[in-house]
Design a protein around this motif. Sequence first.
Motif, PDB file in Angstrom:
ATOM      1  N   MET A 128      50.153  35.507  36.494  1.00 32.35           N
ATOM      2  CA  MET A 128      51.097  36.095  37.439  1.00 32.35           C
ATOM      3  C   MET A 128      50.511  36.002  38.834  1.00 32.35           C
ATOM      4  SD  MET A 128      52.086  39.582  35.481  1.00 32.35           S
ATOM      5  CE  MET A 128      52.407  39.607  33.734  1.00 32.35           C
ATOM      6  N   GLU A 129      51.371  35.713  39.794  1.00 29.72           N
ATOM      7  CA  GLU A 129      50.954  35.651  41.194  1.00 29.72           C
ATOM      8  C   GLU A 129      51.635  36.784  41.953  1.00 29.72           C
ATOM      9  OE1 GLU A 129      48.971  33.341  42.938  1.00 29.72           O
ATOM     10  OE2 GLU A 129      48.401  32.460  41.028  1.00 29.72           O
ATOM     11  N   LEU A 130      50.855  37.451  42.782  1.00 33.29           N
ATOM     12  CA  LEU A 130      51.380  38.522  43.617  1.00 33.29           C
ATOM     13  C   LEU A 130      51.016  38.241  45.062  1.00 33.29           C
ATOM     14  CD1 LEU A 130      50.099  41.435  41.390  1.00 33.29           C
ATOM     15  CD2 LEU A 130      52.459  40.689  41.527  1.00 33.29           C
ATOM     16  N   GLU A 131      51.938  38.531  45.959  1.00 33.83           N
ATOM     17  CA  GLU A 131      51.644  38.457  47.387  1.00 33.83           C
ATOM     18  C   GLU A 131      51.295  39.868  47.830  1.00 33.83           C
ATOM     19  OE1 GLU A 131      53.635  37.046  51.591  1.00 33.83           O
ATOM     20  OE2 GLU A 131      54.688  36.668  49.714  1.00 33.83           O
ATOM     21  N   VAL A 132      50.145  40.016  48.498  1.00 32.94           N
ATOM     22  CA  VAL A 132      49.658  41.330  48.889  1.00 32.94           C
ATOM     23  C   VAL A 132      49.364  41.336  50.383  1.00 32.94           C
ATOM     24  CG1 VAL A 132      47.879  43.083  48.514  1.00 32.94           C
ATOM     25  CG2 VAL A 132      48.682  41.703  46.598  1.00 32.94           C
ATOM     26  N   THR A 133      49.859  42.351  51.073  1.00 38.01           N
ATOM     27  CA  THR A 133      49.590  42.505  52.500  1.00 38.01           C
ATOM     28  C   THR A 133      48.702  43.723  52.721  1.00 38.01           C
ATOM     29  OG1 THR A 133      51.620  43.796  52.802  1.00 38.01           O
ATOM     30  CG2 THR A 133      51.763  41.418  53.186  1.00 38.01           C
ATOM     31  N   GLY A 134      47.913  43.659  53.776  1.00 37.86           N
ATOM     32  CA  GLY A 134      47.062  44.780  54.142  1.00 37.86           C
ATOM     33  C   GLY A 134      45.635  44.706  53.625  1.00 37.86           C
ATOM     34  N   SER A 146      38.526  45.340  46.829  1.00 39.20           N
ATOM     35  CA  SER A 146      38.057  46.122  45.681  1.00 39.20           C
ATOM     36  C   SER A 146      39.105  47.127  45.233  1.00 39.20           C
ATOM     37  CB  SER A 146      36.754  46.860  46.020  1.00 39.20           C
ATOM     38  OG  SER A 146      35.718  45.945  46.257  1.00 39.20           O
ATOM     39  N   ALA A 147      39.792  47.742  46.200  1.00 36.22           N
ATOM     40  CA  ALA A 147      40.824  48.729  45.871  1.00 36.22           C
ATOM     41  C   ALA A 147      41.995  48.067  45.152  1.00 36.22           C
ATOM     42  CB  ALA A 147      41.294  49.431  47.143  1.00 36.22           C
ATOM     43  N   VAL A 148      42.380  46.863  45.599  1.00 43.31           N
ATOM     44  CA  VAL A 148      43.469  46.137  44.949  1.00 43.31           C
ATOM     45  C   VAL A 148      43.059  45.745  43.533  1.00 43.31           C
ATOM     46  CG1 VAL A 148      44.792  43.987  44.989  1.00 43.31           C
ATOM     47  CG2 VAL A 148      44.542  45.325  47.083  1.00 43.31           C
ATOM     48  N   ARG A 149      41.850  45.223  43.384  1.00 41.71           N
ATOM     49  CA  ARG A 149      41.352  44.836  42.059  1.00 41.71           C
ATOM     50  C   ARG A 149      41.364  46.045  41.117  1.00 41.71           C
ATOM     51  NH1 ARG A 149      38.565  40.568  40.572  1.00 41.71           N
ATOM     52  NH2 ARG A 149      38.006  40.066  42.719  1.00 41.71           N
ATOM     53  N   ALA A 150      40.874  47.177  41.588  1.00 44.29           N
ATOM     54  CA  ALA A 150      40.817  48.385  40.758  1.00 44.29           C
ATOM     55  C   ALA A 150      42.222  48.841  40.364  1.00 44.29           C
ATOM     56  CB  ALA A 150      40.085  49.498  41.505  1.00 44.29           C
ATOM     57  N   ALA A 160      46.605  47.497  34.105  1.00 44.45           N
ATOM     58  CA  ALA A 160      46.613  46.586  32.949  1.00 44.45           C
ATOM     59  C   ALA A 160      45.189  46.259  32.545  1.00 44.45           C
ATOM     60  CB  ALA A 160      47.394  45.325  33.293  1.00 44.45           C
ATOM     61  N   PRO A 161      44.522  47.177  31.841  1.00 49.26           N
ATOM     62  CA  PRO A 161      43.143  46.912  31.415  1.00 49.26           C
ATOM     63  C   PRO A 161      43.056  45.639  30.572  1.00 49.26           C
ATOM     64  CG  PRO A 161      43.741  49.211  31.030  1.00 49.26           C
ATOM     65  CD  PRO A 161      45.003  48.486  31.412  1.00 49.26           C
ATOM     66  N   GLY A 162      42.037  44.848  30.855  1.00 48.49           N
ATOM     67  CA  GLY A 162      41.827  43.630  30.090  1.00 48.49           C
ATOM     68  C   GLY A 162      42.282  42.362  30.783  1.00 48.49           C
ATOM     69  N   VAL A 163      42.965  42.504  31.930  1.00 46.99           N
ATOM     70  CA  VAL A 163      43.397  41.304  32.646  1.00 46.99           C
ATOM     71  C   VAL A 163      42.256  40.764  33.498  1.00 46.99           C
ATOM     72  CG1 VAL A 163      45.805  42.049  32.721  1.00 46.99           C
ATOM     73  CG2 VAL A 163      44.300  42.566  34.658  1.00 46.99           C
ATOM     74  N   ALA A 164      42.363  39.501  33.874  1.00 47.72           N
ATOM     75  CA  ALA A 164      41.406  38.886  34.795  1.00 47.72           C
ATOM     76  C   ALA A 164      42.084  38.782  36.151  1.00 47.72           C
ATOM     77  CB  ALA A 164      41.010  37.509  34.294  1.00 47.72           C
ATOM     78  N   VAL A 165      41.390  39.222  37.190  1.00 39.94           N
ATOM     79  CA  VAL A 165      41.965  39.274  38.534  1.00 39.94           C
ATOM     80  C   VAL A 165      41.200  38.340  39.456  1.00 39.94           C
ATOM     81  CG1 VAL A 165      42.557  40.787  40.460  1.00 39.94           C
ATOM     82  CG2 VAL A 165      42.533  41.705  38.135  1.00 39.94           C
ATOM     83  N   GLN A 166      41.927  37.480  40.163  1.00 36.43           N
ATOM     84  CA  GLN A 166      41.333  36.634  41.201  1.00 36.43           C
ATOM     85  C   GLN A 166      42.064  36.937  42.495  1.00 36.43           C
ATOM     86  OE1 GLN A 166      41.778  32.642  39.553  1.00 36.43           O
ATOM     87  NE2 GLN A 166      39.583  32.624  39.194  1.00 36.43           N
ATOM     88  N   ILE A 167      41.291  37.174  43.557  1.00 33.96           N
ATOM     89  CA  ILE A 167      41.879  37.542  44.833  1.00 33.96           C
ATOM     90  C   ILE A 167      41.514  36.510  45.891  1.00 33.96           C
ATOM     91  CG2 ILE A 167      41.910  39.275  46.664  1.00 33.96           C
ATOM     92  CD1 ILE A 167      41.430  41.398  44.519  1.00 33.96           C
ATOM     93  N   ASP A 168      42.526  36.055  46.610  1.00 33.48           N
ATOM     94  CA  ASP A 168      42.347  35.175  47.766  1.00 33.48           C
ATOM     95  C   ASP A 168      42.801  35.987  48.972  1.00 33.48           C
ATOM     96  OD1 ASP A 168      42.430  33.314  49.800  1.00 33.48           O
ATOM     97  OD2 ASP A 168      43.379  31.757  48.579  1.00 33.48           O
ATOM     98  N   GLY A 226      46.276  36.238  51.104  1.00 32.40           N
ATOM     99  CA  GLY A 226      47.075  37.390  50.693  1.00 32.40           C
ATOM    100  C   GLY A 226      47.665  37.223  49.306  1.00 32.40           C
ATOM    101  N   ARG A 227      46.901  36.578  48.425  1.00 31.21           N
ATOM    102  CA  ARG A 227      47.387  36.322  47.063  1.00 31.21           C
ATOM    103  C   ARG A 227      46.453  36.930  46.030  1.00 31.21           C
ATOM    104  NH1 ARG A 227      51.859  32.716  46.135  1.00 31.21           N
ATOM    105  NH2 ARG A 227      52.775  32.526  48.187  1.00 31.21           N
ATOM    106  N   VAL A 228      47.060  37.460  44.990  1.00 29.61           N
ATOM    107  CA  VAL A 228      46.320  37.972  43.847  1.00 29.61           C
ATOM    108  C   VAL A 228      46.867  37.269  42.616  1.00 29.61           C
ATOM    109  CG1 VAL A 228      45.805  40.010  42.447  1.00 29.61           C
ATOM    110  CG2 VAL A 228      45.923  40.209  44.935  1.00 29.61           C
ATOM    111  N   SER A 229      45.978  36.631  41.861  1.00 28.64           N
ATOM    112  CA  SER A 229      46.351  35.974  40.612  1.00 28.64           C
ATOM    113  C   SER A 229      45.831  36.820  39.466  1.00 28.64           C
ATOM    114  CB  SER A 229      45.723  34.584  40.528  1.00 28.64           C
ATOM    115  OG  SER A 229      46.206  33.765  41.559  1.00 28.64           O
ATOM    116  N   VAL A 230      46.711  37.104  38.529  1.00 25.84           N
ATOM    117  CA  VAL A 230      46.347  37.925  37.382  1.00 25.84           C
ATOM    118  C   VAL A 230      46.588  37.104  36.116  1.00 25.84           C
ATOM    119  CG1 VAL A 230      46.784  40.071  36.142  1.00 25.84           C
ATOM    120  CG2 VAL A 230      47.024  40.003  38.630  1.00 25.84           C
ATOM    121  N   THR A 231      45.552  36.933  35.315  1.00 25.03           N
ATOM    122  CA  THR A 231      45.686  36.246  34.037  1.00 25.03           C
ATOM    123  C   THR A 231      45.703  37.299  32.943  1.00 25.03           C
ATOM    124  OG1 THR A 231      44.532  34.317  34.912  1.00 25.03           O
ATOM    125  CG2 THR A 231      44.723  34.488  32.519  1.00 25.03           C
TER     126      THR A 231
END
Length: 73
Positions: free
Chosen positions: A5-11, A19-23, A29-37, A41-46
């Motif tokens: 899943m791709e999310l667009e994140v501002t701020g 770190s706050a976004v990752r947390a 959704a415990p157990g997902v893998a999070v990659q932040i660019d 302003g993108r967050v990829s969640v596997t």
Amino acid sequence: KGIRMELEVTGMNCGHCESAVRAAVERAAPGVAVQIDRPAGRVSVTVPAGVAADAGALAAAIRDAGFGASPVG
């Protein structure tokens, strides 16, 4: 493997914001893998098989943490 899943994140302006976004995502959704660019302003969640996650709910969790967020696509 899993659903991505791709999310667009501002701020996200600093490492603390990242770190706050990752947390927020990991709490929602415990157990997902999070990659932040942060610059893009993108967050990829596997989401692995067997883990329930919804892009809308993840975006809501990020918004609850004080950032703008919406699913991409």
